[in-house]
Design a protein around this motif. Structure first.
Motif, PDB file in Angstrom:
ATOM      1  N   HIS A  69      14.537  22.887  41.981  1.00  0.00           N
ATOM      2  CA  HIS A  69      14.440  22.162  40.714  1.00  0.00           C
ATOM      3  C   HIS A  69      13.142  21.364  40.680  1.00  0.00           C
ATOM      4  O   HIS A  69      13.106  20.203  41.067  1.00  0.00           O
ATOM      5  CB  HIS A  69      15.663  21.235  40.574  1.00  0.00           C
ATOM      6  CG  HIS A  69      15.806  20.650  39.202  1.00  0.00           C
ATOM      7  ND1 HIS A  69      17.003  20.181  38.712  1.00  0.00           N
ATOM      8  CD2 HIS A  69      14.907  20.460  38.199  1.00  0.00           C
ATOM      9  CE1 HIS A  69      16.837  19.713  37.491  1.00  0.00           C
ATOM     10  NE2 HIS A  69      15.573  19.858  37.151  1.00  0.00           N
TER      11      HIS A  69
ATOM     12  N   HIS B 154       9.332  20.714  38.224  1.00  0.00           N
ATOM     13  CA  HIS B 154       8.601  20.904  36.970  1.00  0.00           C
ATOM     14  C   HIS B 154       7.128  20.631  37.259  1.00  0.00           C
ATOM     15  O   HIS B 154       6.668  19.503  37.108  1.00  0.00           O
ATOM     16  CB  HIS B 154       9.113  19.944  35.893  1.00  0.00           C
ATOM     17  CG  HIS B 154      10.552  20.127  35.541  1.00  0.00           C
ATOM     18  ND1 HIS B 154      11.002  21.126  34.718  1.00  0.00           N
ATOM     19  CD2 HIS B 154      11.659  19.434  35.913  1.00  0.00           C
ATOM     20  CE1 HIS B 154      12.319  21.035  34.577  1.00  0.00           C
ATOM     21  NE2 HIS B 154      12.745  20.023  35.294  1.00  0.00           N
TER      22      HIS B 154
ATOM     23  N   LYS C 172      18.396  28.537  32.331  1.00  0.00           N
ATOM     24  CA  LYS C 172      18.686  27.113  32.165  1.00  0.00           C
ATOM     25  C   LYS C 172      18.887  26.758  30.700  1.00  0.00           C
ATOM     26  O   LYS C 172      18.166  27.270  29.835  1.00  0.00           O
ATOM     27  CB  LYS C 172      17.478  26.326  32.714  1.00  0.00           C
ATOM     28  CG  LYS C 172      17.402  24.863  32.371  1.00  0.00           C
ATOM     29  CD  LYS C 172      18.255  24.026  33.296  1.00  0.00           C
ATOM     30  CE  LYS C 172      17.936  22.545  33.122  1.00  0.00           C
ATOM     31  NZ  LYS C 172      16.644  22.176  33.671  1.00  0.00           N
TER      32      LYS C 172
ATOM     33  N   HIS D   2      21.033  18.464  38.612  1.00  0.00           N
ATOM     34  CA  HIS D   2      21.046  16.998  38.752  1.00  0.00           C
ATOM     35  C   HIS D   2      22.367  16.312  38.417  1.00  0.00           C
ATOM     36  O   HIS D   2      22.430  15.444  37.557  1.00  0.00           O
ATOM     37  CB  HIS D   2      19.866  16.339  38.037  1.00  0.00           C
ATOM     38  CG  HIS D   2      19.582  16.739  36.613  1.00  0.00           C
ATOM     39  ND1 HIS D   2      20.546  16.829  35.661  1.00  0.00           N
ATOM     40  CD2 HIS D   2      18.404  17.011  35.992  1.00  0.00           C
ATOM     41  CE1 HIS D   2      19.995  17.155  34.517  1.00  0.00           C
ATOM     42  NE2 HIS D   2      18.693  17.279  34.689  1.00  0.00           N
TER      43      HIS D   2
ATOM     44  N   ASP E 118      14.199  17.638  41.201  1.00  0.00           N
ATOM     45  CA  ASP E 118      13.745  17.555  39.805  1.00  0.00           C
ATOM     46  C   ASP E 118      12.325  16.971  39.758  1.00  0.00           C
ATOM     47  O   ASP E 118      11.988  16.221  38.845  1.00  0.00           O
ATOM     48  CB  ASP E 118      14.714  16.685  38.985  1.00  0.00           C
ATOM     49  CG  ASP E 118      14.604  16.962  37.483  1.00  0.00           C
ATOM     50  OD1 ASP E 118      13.798  17.818  37.082  1.00  0.00           O
ATOM     51  OD2 ASP E 118      15.321  16.313  36.715  1.00  0.00           O
TER      52      ASP E 118
END
Ligand SMILES: [Zn+2]
Ligand SMILES: [Zn+2]
Ligand SMILES: [Zn+2]
Ligand SMILES: [Zn+2]
Ligand SMILES: [Zn+2]
Ligand SMILES: [Zn+2]
Ligand SMILES: [Zn+2]
Ligand SMILES: [Zn+2]
Lengths: 457, 457, 457, 457
Positions: B56, B58, B146, B235, B312
Motif C-alpha cells: 500500500h 502512493h 481498489k 488501512h 499507505d
C-alpha cells in the motif's frame, strides 16, 4: 534404495506446484523436475501432500477391565490406509500412578505401530510426584499435557489442580490440553436421567449439552491465561466452545480448537435411531451436535479460529458397547475414524469449496505439526523432512464400509458414505505402506517422535 | 557472480533454522550448511528473512496540481533501507480516464524503481469502458482492484457501482479492495466542522470517526459477499472495522484486514499538538485513533483476524501540507513510513512479545504475497524464489530521524523513536542494495511483478 | 354512561393484580375492588390489558394506480377484532410532494377509522421544502420520520439525504425510522434474477437476503449516531439486523428494533409452495426468513434487545398480487395481520413460556407508547388514561381463517393456525367495539393522536 | 395523621407527571392535583420518586471475631439520609449452621433498623439440612439464595453444590444469586503474591483480575441454565462478566447483573495511592477496575443488559482494615456507600445525560423490586404502595465527606466528590425520616419485607 514420486502436484499448507519428490533414507532428498530413483510411484493426476497427523487417538486404551479394540498395530494400519502417517496418543496414568510408569506402559503398547507416533501425557491427579516427573516427561520429548475436566471420580481434575498443573506446564515450555466439559454438571445430569428412567444411548447426548462444553472451554482458557500457558482444546464440538475460543483468540491469547471429523459431518439425529446398537456405536464425548454447530465448526476452519481436524479414535466393538445396555453411562465412549478422516474431510471440505487443498493440508497435518513442535520434520514437503507423504487422488471414490476397513471393529459410523478423494500411496518415512487400495504392513516400523518444549507458536 | 549469506538463521512465516543461503542470477540457488559463493555476506547473529512487501504505497501520486513527494526512486530507496523489497502502488484513473491509459502513466512513473513493484488498479468511476478494460488489466498481471468509499466528488464510487465492479472482479478471479469510510458522512461532517470554524488539522480527525470506517467496512463486506468476490480492506484502523472483519471471517467469508504501522504505534493525541505543522504532517485517512483501537489491531495480528501490516506511504512535504492552513480539508492526506515499517513493527511487535519472528515475516511479507498471488516468488526463502531478502540484525538500534532518512520529505512521523532490530543487508533479486547502514542505489533495477488471477487463498 | 369491567386481573407491562376497572367519558375513571357502573363487562377468568398498538400499518396505501385493500375503516375494524386499539400509519409524500400536502391526504383517508390512530411522516425525497415543513409536521403531533433505504428509484433516499434528514429530526426532538435494506443491492439482485428467468415469488426472497437487511441496519445506526438522533428500525426480520441493533444498544445507543408477527411465526418455506398465489400472497419486504432467524427474534424480545411487535399490515387481494405474475418485482409487497397479531403472539409467546403476560403487554402496547411519546395516555391501565382496553380471555381458542376475518382481502397468511388467547371485549376510548366475537362498528369514532417531540426515552 | 407532598413532579420508572402525593397509614393514599393533608411537604422544584432499594448490604456482618462497623441502625440511617428506603442484607450461615438458625441471628440484628429490610439467604455449605430448610426459608418470605464462588475454605461452594442448590431454588420458585469469582484461582494468585512479597492492598487487586470474575459469571450462568433457575449476579464489575451476562440474555436466558456505584465511579488507580490506609479502605471484592470497564457498566445500564445499581455496603473502620497490614488477604473486604449511591448515580448518570430520571428510578428501585417480587409494594408510586418515597432536589449540591456522614466509619471512599441531586425528604412507610439535611431517627421503625416465590420476571 530411493523412491521417486513422479508427475504429481505438490500441495503443502502454503504452496501448490508441479514437482517430483525424491525419497531416500526415509527422508525427502530432493524436490524438483525430472528426478529419478530406484522405484517410481506414479502421481499423475494426484496431489503429493504431507501425510496426515492425527493428534488425538486412544489405541489399546484400558477401559473397565478391557481395552479399546484398535491397538497401535490395527490403528496405525487404518491410519496409513487413510493417508495418515502419524498419530499422537494419550498416556493415561491411573490414580496415583506415576507419569513415567504410565509412559512406560504406553511405550510398550506402541511397539507394533506401523507409522510414527508420539504421546501426550495426561495429568489425571495432582501431587508432588506428578509435579516432579513432568520435567522428565518433557525431557523425553513430550511437551503436551492433557487434563480432563469431566469424568468425575475418574480422570477429572479440579480447578486448583488445573491451575497448578497448567502453571507447571507453562514453566516447562509445554502446552496444556483439555477435554472441556463440566464434569460436575455432567455427573448430575446423568444421574437425573438414569433416575428418570432414561437409560438409552440418546440420554448420553442429553447428559452433555453444548452449554456444558462451552463453559468448561471458557474456564480452561481463563486458567491457562492466568497460568501463562498456551492451551489446546481437544474435540471442540459446538458453537459455545468455539465462541469461547474465538473470543480468547480475539484478545491475542494462544488458544487452539480441534474439531473432530465426526462432529463436522455427523449430527445428533444419529442418537434417535431406534436401533440401540446404531445409537450406542456413536456414543462419544462430546456427543454429536445439531447442524448449526457443524456450520460453526466449518466456518472456524475457514477463518482460522479452529486449527486442526482430529478423530479421537477410540474404537469399541458392538459387544463392548453393549456393556452399557440398560445404563448409558456404562457405554464405552468412543468411535473410530482414523481411516476415514482424510477422505471425509476432503469430500465435505474441499469437494464443497469450503476449504482449499492448501487449507486441507494445514488442518490435517501442518498446523498440528507446528503446534506440537515437530514441524518441519513432520507436516512438510521439504528437503530433509521425514518422507511421511500421501499421494492423493482427488478423483478416486469409494463407499465407506466396515466390511472393507482396517479397524478391528465390526461397524463404521460413516457406513455408506460415498467419498471422493483417496490416497493412492501412503509413505511412512519413505516406506510405501499403502498402494492402490492395499496395505503393505510392517508392524514395528513406527518410531516415537520426540517433541521439544518451547515451540514458537 | 553468486552471493552467499553465511552464518545466519533463516526465519520464514513457518520455519526457523540455521542455514546459509546462496543467491545466483537473482534467485535463491541453495539453502543449507556450508555454502560458498563469490561474495560473502556475514549474517552472524542475524535472521535471514523474506524481504518486506508493502502492499500500500502512493508514490508520485498526483494531487491538486502537484505530486506526493516520494517518487518510485526515493520511495523504493527508503523501502530498501528499511528491509522492504517490494511495493505495490495504486494506478488511479482520473474521472473518465481509461484503466489502460492510467496503467501506462503508472508504468512510466515506475521506471526508476530500485526494487520490484506491482500495481493495484483503482476503479474510480464506472462505465462500459472500465468494465471492458478490467479484463486486459487482469491479463497484464493485476488481480486487485481498489475502490474508494470516501473522497466524495472525486474518487468515491456508490454502492451500485461497487456491486457492479465487485461482481466483475469476482468473475475475473481477482480481489476487491476498499478504502472504507462512508464518504457522504465524512463530507457532511467536514462541512459542519468548517462551518463551525474548526479549520485546523485536529478537525480532520473529528471528521472521520471510527464509526464511519466501521460502517463502510461492514457494507463492503456485504456487497463482496453478494458479488462473490474476496475482499481486502486497506488501512483497517479501528475496532469497529476490525469487528466487522472478524464477524465476516467467523462466517467463513474471505476477507482480510490491513492495519498500518502508523495506526499500530501512534495515536490521536498527535493531532492535539499545538504546532500546526506537527499535527498537519500526521493528517491521513483514516486518522490516528485512540489507544483501545491499537490494542484491537495488535490482537488482530496475533489471532489472525488481521493479516498484513502496510504503510499507505504517501509523503507530502511540510510546504505541501501547508496548502491546508485555514482549511483542514485541503491538507494533503498521507504520511511516510516505508523505511520505518519493519523496524517499528519488530520493536513494538517482536520486542514486546506480541509477535513471534515467524509471525513478523507473515504479516510483513508472506501473507500478502499469498493474497496477491505472487507467492512463493516473493515472500519466501525457498530455492527458486526471487532473492528478495533481508538480513535482519535483531540487536541493532537507531533513533528514527528525518535527518537521516531516505524519504524526500523534511520530517518523519516517528521522529525520535528508538528502534531495535534493523536490516544489516537488503537484497533485491540478489543485488545488495543496502549494507551496513548505507544505500547502494541503482534506479531502474526494479521490475514489475505480474500477478495472475484466481490465487488459491 | 359509565362501564365497569368486573372480575378480571389487570395486566400491564409491570403489574398483575385483581381489580375492577371503571370507564367513564372515554377514560379510565377508577381501578380497584367493587366498582360499579352503568354497564358491566364480565372479565371473569380474563386479563384486562392495555389495548394493542400497531405502530406499522399501510391502510389505503397508493400503489401503481390502485390502493392497498384495507382502508382505515376495515383495517381498524380488523384491529379491534384482534384486541388492537390504535394504529400508526405512514404518510407517504410522492416525489416532490410537500409533507403537509401528504399529511392532508392521509388525514382524509382516516376519517372513517374505528379506533384511534396516528401517523409517521415519511421522508421520501430531500429539499428545502421538506426541511422546512418538518417543523410544522412536528407541531401537528408527529415526532417520527420514516426513511426508506430500499425501493430504489421510488421511495429510497441516499446516505447524504439520510444524514441531513436524521440531523433535522434530531434537532426537532423526534425519532428517525428506517426501512433497512440496501436498495442498490436489492435492485441489482432483482435484475439478475429476472434476467436469469427467475420471475416467480420465491425470487422475491432471493432478491432480499438477510445480509442486505443487516448491512442497512448497521448503516442507519451509524448515521443516526453521527446525527444525534434515536433510531427505530421497522420490521427487523433477521439475526444480522438484530445483531447490529444489539451491538449498538450495548454501546449505549438509543436504538429499537421491531419484529413483525409474521417473521416471528412464519418462515421462508412458504415461498417454495408451488401454488403461485400461496407464495405471492406472502410477498413482503423483508421476506420471511429461516427458522434460526425466528429464534433470534424471540430471544430479542425476551432479553429486551428488540422492543415492539408490529404487523406492517398492507393487504392486497389475490387479484392485486397477480399483477406480478411473470415478474416478481411487480407483486405488491405486503400481507395482512392486524387482527391476528395479538392472538398469534400470545399463542406462540405466552403460551410457550417465552414471554410473561407482562412482557406481552410491553411489546404489543406499552413499549411503543413510550417510544412514540403517547404514554400513559395509551399503553397503560391508569386512572386518566384513555380507556383503550382489551379484556383478554387466555382460554378462548379459534382457528384463523379468511372466511371469518374482518380484513377486506380474500386470504390470510395464518390460515388454519389455531390460536389460544383471544379478546372477549375490546374498548376504544370506552366504547365497546368488539364483544364476544362480534364487531360493533362505528366508523369515524377514531381520532388522531398527537405526539409531542422530545419524549424521554 | 396524613402527609401530603405538594408541588412536585412524580418520576417513576415509566412516568413523569406533575401531581401531589397523599400519604396515610404508611401507604400512598392518593396521587393527583390539589391534595390536602395534615402535614405538608414542599416538593417545589423536586422529583417525587420511589425510595431507593439497596439489594446488597452487609450490616453487622461477622468477620474474624469482629463485625462490620455499620449495623442495621447506622446503616439504615445512612440509607435514609441518601434517599434509600429499603435494604436487603445477607443471612450468612456458618459452616454447618442451619439456615433457620442463621435467619434468627439476622432477625435479631435487624431489630433497630430505621427503614424496611429483607434478607437473602446464603447457601454456604450443602447438605440435607440445608436442602430441607430452604423450603421453610422460602415460606418465611425469602426467595433469593446467594452462593459464593470465591472465599475458598470459607463461604465458597463447588460446582456440584451450586448445581444442587440452584436446582432446589428453581423448584422453590426462587432466584439464585452468585458472588462470581473463581475461588481456586483467587486463592492461588493470592498465595503467589504473598510468597513473592506483595503484601500491600494493591496486591488484592492483582489477586482478582477481571478474567476470574468473567469466568465465574459464565459458569454460574451455565449451571443456572441447566438447573432451570433465574440468576442474579451481584457486583458485576467488569466487561468480561458483563459480556457473559449479555451473551446469556441474548439467548433469552433470565439473568441480571448488578453493578455497584463504586465500580461505576471509582477505578483501580485508587490502589496505587501510596498511603496504605487510602488503598486498604478501598479493598473490596471484586476490586475497582480500569476505566474501560466503567464504560462497559454504564452502557449496560443504558441498554438494559445490566439491571440494578447497589453498594455491597460492608463498612470497616480504618482500625479494622489495619488487621491486614503486612498481609493483604487479611484486610477486611468492603466499603461503604449506602448514603452516597443515589446522589453519586444521579450526578454521574442523570447529570451527564447517560440515564434519564426514569431510568434512574428503574435501576435504583423499581427493577430490583420486580426481581425480588416486592413490587409494587416497593419501588412504585402507586396508590396502595408503601409510602417509601424520596423527594429529590435535582439542584441541591454537597461535597461528600466522612465528617458529615451517617455511617459509623471514619472515612468515605467518595471523600471530596461534589454531587448535584440530593434528597430533600425521605419517607419510610410515610414517616419523614430525613428532612432538609437532617435525620429524624427512629430505630426499630423498619420492618421485614416478606417476598413470595414465583415472581413473574
Ligand atoms: Zn475427550
Ligand atoms: Zn480423547
Ligand atoms: Zn485510503
Ligand atoms: Zn492509500
Ligand atoms: Zn418497509
Ligand atoms: Zn411498512
Ligand atoms: Zn461479594
Ligand atoms: Zn456482598
Amino acid at each position: 534404495m530411493s523412491t521417486v514420486i513422479k508427475g504429481g502436484t505438490v500441495v503443502t499448507a502454503d504452496l501448490t506446484y508441479v514437482a517430483d519428490v525424491l525419497v531416500d533414507g526415509g527422508r525427502i532428498a530432493a524436490i524438483g523436475p525430472d528426478l529419478t530413483g530406484d522405484t517410481v510411484l506414479d502421481a499423475a493426476g494426484c496431489y503429493v501432500m504431507p501425510g496426515g497427523i492425527d493428534p488425538h487417538t486412544h489405541l489399546e486404551m484400558p477401559f473397565m477391565g478391557t481395552y479399546s479394540a484398535d491397538d497401535f498395530e490395527s490403528g496405525t494400519r487404518a491410519a496409513l490406509a487413510g493417508g495418515t502417517t502419524m498419530v499422537v496418543d494419550f498416556a493415561l496414568p491411573s490414580p496415583g500412578q506415576g507419569l513415567l510408569d504410565a509412559l512406560k506402559m504406553w511405550d510398550n503398547k506402541a511397539t507394533r505401530a506401523q507409522c510414527d507416533y508420539s504421546f501426550h501425557m495426561a495429568v489425571t491427579w495432582w501431587g508432588e510426584q506428578v509435579f516432579d516427573e513432568m520435567e522428565e516427561v518433557t525431557r523425553r520429548g513430550i511437551n503436551t499435557f492433557k487434563h480432563f475436566m469431566a469424568y468425575k471420580g475418574a480422570l477429572m481434575v479440579n480447578d486448583d489442580e488445573l491451575f497448578a498443573s497448567f502453571s507447571r506446564v507453562g514453566d516447562l515450555g509445554g502446552i496444556a490440553m483439555v477435554h472441556a466439559e463440566n464434569g460436575d454438571v455432567v455427573a448430575e445430569l446423568s444421574a437425573r436421567l438414569l433416575a428418570a428412567g432414561n437409560t438409552g444411548p440418546e440420554a448420553h447426548a442429553y447428559s452433555r449439552p453444548t452449554q456444558v462444553e462451552g463453559e468448561a472451554t471458557n474456564r480452561a482458557i481463563m486458567i491457562a491465561d492466568m497460568a501463562g500457558v498456551p492451551l489446546y482444546v481437544v474435540h471442540t464440538s459446538c458453537e459455545e466452545s468455539h465462541e469461547a475460543i474465538r473470543r480468547a483468540r480475539m484478545q491475542g491469547k494462544r488458544v487452539w480448537g480441534e474439531p473432530l471429523i465426526q462432529h463436522l459431518t455427523l449430527d445428533e439425529s444419529e442418537y434417535f435411531n431406534t436401533d440401540w446398537d446404531h445409537a450406542a456405536r456413536r456414543v462419544m464425548s462430546p456427543p454429536f451436535r445439531g447442524k448449526q454447530h457443524q456450520d460453526s465448526l466449518w466456518a472456524g476452519l475457514q477463518s482460522g479460529s479452529l486449527s486442526v481436524v482430529a478423530t479421537d479414535h477410540c474404537a469399541f466393538t458392538t459387544d463392548q458397547k453393549r456393556t452399557g445396555m440398560g445404563d448409558f453411562t456404562k457405554i464405552p465412549n468412543g468411535t473410530g475414524g482414523l481411516q476415514d478422516r482424510m477422505p471425509m474431510l476432503w469430500t465435505h471440505g474441499v469437494g464443497t469449496g469450503r476449504l482449499t487443498p492448501n487449507e486441507f493440508v494445514a488442518v490435517t497435518s501442518t498446523n498440528i505439526a507446528k503446534i506440537l513442535n515437530c514441524y518441519p520434520r513432520k507436516g512438510a514437503v521439504l528437503v530433509g523432512s521425514d518422507a511421511d507423504l500421501v499421494v492423493w487422488d482427488p478423483a478416486a471414490t469409494k463407499t465407506i464400509s466396515a466390511a472393507t476397513q482396517e479397524s478391528a471393529i465390526d461397524y463404521n459410523v460413516f457406513e455408506g458414505q460415498e467419498v471422493t478423494g483417496l490416497p493412492r500411496y501412503t509413505l511412512t518415512r519413505g516406506r510405501v505402506a499403502f498402494a492402490d487400495g492395499a496395505i503393505n504392513p510392517d508392524p514395528g516400523h513406527g518410531q516415537f517422535v520426540a517433541r521439544a518444549p518451547k515451540g514458537a507458536v
